[in-house]
Design an enzyme around this catalytic site. Sequence first.
Site, PDB file in Angstrom:
ATOM      1  N   GLU A   2      20.207  15.259   9.584  1.00 18.43           N
ATOM      2  CA  GLU A   2      21.462  15.236  10.347  1.00 18.43           C
ATOM      3  C   GLU A   2      22.102  13.852  10.465  1.00 18.43           C
ATOM      4  O   GLU A   2      22.451  13.406  11.556  1.00 18.43           O
ATOM      5  CB  GLU A   2      21.226  15.857  11.730  1.00 18.43           C
TER       6      GLU A   2
ATOM      7  N   ASN B  63      18.224  17.094   5.222  1.00 20.52           N
ATOM      8  CA  ASN B  63      18.411  18.362   5.941  1.00 20.52           C
ATOM      9  C   ASN B  63      19.573  18.229   6.932  1.00 20.52           C
ATOM     10  O   ASN B  63      19.677  17.215   7.619  1.00 20.52           O
ATOM     11  CB  ASN B  63      17.102  18.661   6.699  1.00 20.52           C
TER      12      ASN B  63
ATOM     13  N   HIS C  32      22.223  27.632  10.600  1.00 18.25           N
ATOM     14  CA  HIS C  32      22.442  28.132  11.961  1.00 18.25           C
ATOM     15  C   HIS C  32      23.866  28.677  11.957  1.00 18.25           C
ATOM     16  O   HIS C  32      24.834  27.928  11.949  1.00 18.25           O
ATOM     17  CB  HIS C  32      22.313  27.007  12.994  1.00 18.25           C
TER      18      HIS C  32
ATOM     19  N   GLU D  24      16.638  26.609   8.312  1.00 17.39           N
ATOM     20  CA  GLU D  24      16.501  26.899   9.753  1.00 17.39           C
ATOM     21  C   GLU D  24      17.346  28.106  10.146  1.00 17.39           C
ATOM     22  O   GLU D  24      18.051  28.094  11.154  1.00 17.39           O
ATOM     23  CB  GLU D  24      16.944  25.687  10.603  1.00 17.39           C
TER      24      GLU D  24
ATOM     25  N   ASP E  29      19.273  31.220  11.554  1.00 16.14           N
ATOM     26  CA  ASP E  29      19.434  32.224  12.603  1.00 16.14           C
ATOM     27  C   ASP E  29      20.921  32.529  12.712  1.00 16.14           C
ATOM     28  O   ASP E  29      21.754  31.781  12.204  1.00 16.14           O
ATOM     29  CB  ASP E  29      18.831  31.796  13.954  1.00 16.14           C
TER      30      ASP E  29
HETATM   31  O1  9MR Z   1      14.457  24.403  18.090  1.00 21.30           O
HETATM   32  C1  9MR Z   1      14.430  23.073  18.545  1.00 21.30           C
HETATM   33  C2  9MR Z   1      14.559  23.051  20.061  1.00 21.30           C
HETATM   34  O2  9MR Z   1      13.400  23.620  20.639  1.00 21.30           O
HETATM   35  C3  9MR Z   1      14.760  21.645  20.562  1.00 21.30           C
HETATM   36  O3  9MR Z   1      15.031  21.663  21.956  1.00 21.30           O
HETATM   37  C4  9MR Z   1      15.910  21.011  19.818  1.00 21.30           C
HETATM   38  C5  9MR Z   1      16.126  19.593  20.303  1.00 21.30           C
HETATM   39  O4  9MR Z   1      16.907  18.861  19.477  1.00 21.30           O
HETATM   40  O5  9MR Z   1      15.647  21.016  18.434  1.00 21.30           O
HETATM   41  C6  9MR Z   1      15.588  22.314  17.927  1.00 21.30           C
HETATM   42  O6  9MR Z   1      15.422  22.299  16.525  1.00 21.30           O
HETATM   43  C7  9MR Z   1      16.483  21.694  15.797  1.00 21.30           C
HETATM   44  C8  9MR Z   1      15.899  21.173  14.503  1.00 21.30           C
HETATM   45  O7  9MR Z   1      14.802  20.338  14.752  1.00 21.30           O
HETATM   46  C9  9MR Z   1      16.946  20.411  13.707  1.00 21.30           C
HETATM   47  N1  9MR Z   1      18.120  21.232  13.491  1.00 21.30           N
HETATM   48  C10 9MR Z   1      18.674  21.882  14.647  1.00 21.30           C
HETATM   49  C11 9MR Z   1      17.590  22.665  15.376  1.00 21.30           C
HETATM   50  C12 9MR Z   1      18.199  23.451  16.510  1.00 21.30           C
HETATM   51  O8  9MR Z   1      18.775  22.601  17.450  1.00 21.30           O
END
Ligand code: 9MR
Length: 432
Positions: free
Chosen positions: A232, A280, A316, A347, A349
């Site tokens: 990111e 990613n 997402h 990732e 959903d």
């Molecule tokens: O699913 C993850 C969530 O439990 C955390 O609170 C969050 C914090 O940044 O991160 C989420 O996972 C992220 C992933 O690591 C990177 N891409 C976005 C995902 C969803 O926010």
Amino acid sequence: MRSAPLTLLLSTLLCAVGCSDSGGEGGGETGGAGATGGSGGGTASSASTSGSGGGAASSASASGSGGGGTASSASSASTGSAGGGGGGTGGGGDSARVPAASASTLREAGEKANPPILIGAAISGGGLNDANYKRVAAAEHNYVTAENEMKWDSLEPNAGQFSWGAADNIVNWARDNNMKVKGHTLVWHNQLPGWANSLSGAAAVEQAIRRHIVEVMKHFKDRIDTWDVVNEAVLTDSDTGVGNPRMRPSVFFNALGERYLDLAFEIAREQDPSAKLYYNDYSIDALNDKADFVYEMVKGMVERGVPIDGVGFQMHIGPPNNKAGGADVAANLKRFSDLGLDVLISEMDINRCGGQISAEEQLTFYHDIVEACFVLPRCVGITFWGINDGRSWLNSWSGALCNGQSSQSLLFNDQYQKKETYNRVMDALLGR
Ligand code: 9MR
């Protein structure tokens, strides 16, 4: 069902480069940038950047190691029976992947496809305390991403002091179930411990990046051969990937400029010459401003000889992120794979909160997006961001419009029963 037009488009796209009798409409179709539609979902939020503002853009200094070429380091070590080779599809041809004739789990469908495709899930330490969660996770998937346990704040909460327990639990569970693991994530502006976030000066930041990557990759050396090296790094005005794409301010960017990406990939390559090294990001799934920007960024890395092996498209779909349909995703994945890179859905959903995506539309998206990856031989995996709706990150995420309600975003309900979304994914994996 209903997939005929998409299938046609996909074969057109696949042929645009590789098929001799190209005929057809050629590339065309890519059109509609920003075709994401998606009203944007307002609230946004997401990833709070840490760094101060600004940060001049310092253009990436080359540093390029070896000759050109696309990396694509024939991924070594495929873990046991876990899906035969996290990538290695290589082999040249552009011919579409051949589906299994039948399968009783997603994992089996992925393993029996030719070439195989990894079927993944984000796994949380909490989930592994639940017998049903573990059962479904291992039966249906052969690829694991730790949802939070391998992020910088988990692994190196204090400078130079590492904490491996939570991550080791997940990695060892995965190995016990013949599942391959992708390390997530080495360099990310989010979930950074305070000490790292407040570093300043190029030397201090570079030293911290180096130590973190070296120690983490060393610890997991024989257990993990694929890494999200940078996560990111790009920002747009809207979290849907639209408007003013630019490098994201962060402690890394502010100190080093864009070259922090090259640096991270080069350190990772030194540490493991045969690992698969990925970039990613979210909301780069469709043909939008952010995807275009990341495409140019990654293309530049490839041209400079930076050791990048692939790009993860988080997928997402729905608030707070982009809305993308199968044709858009297919065109986008194709152009990145034409750079000689692995691509993967990393990732996935599809959030139904806020009413932006209907039940029927969600089913169509699940089918068509999975199909878009499946038919592309260089699309090496599809990871879902969780197992069951009740544990989805979206339910409590401020920008996701759920307000504590279930996002209904995944393939299993709270009783771990398969939903219709599961059936549509299975259809796509079996070429239906
Ligand atoms: O699913 C993850 C969530 O439990 C955390 O609170 C969050 C914090 O940044 O991160 C989420 O996972 C992220 C992933 O690591 C990177 N891409 C976005 C995902 C969803 O926010």
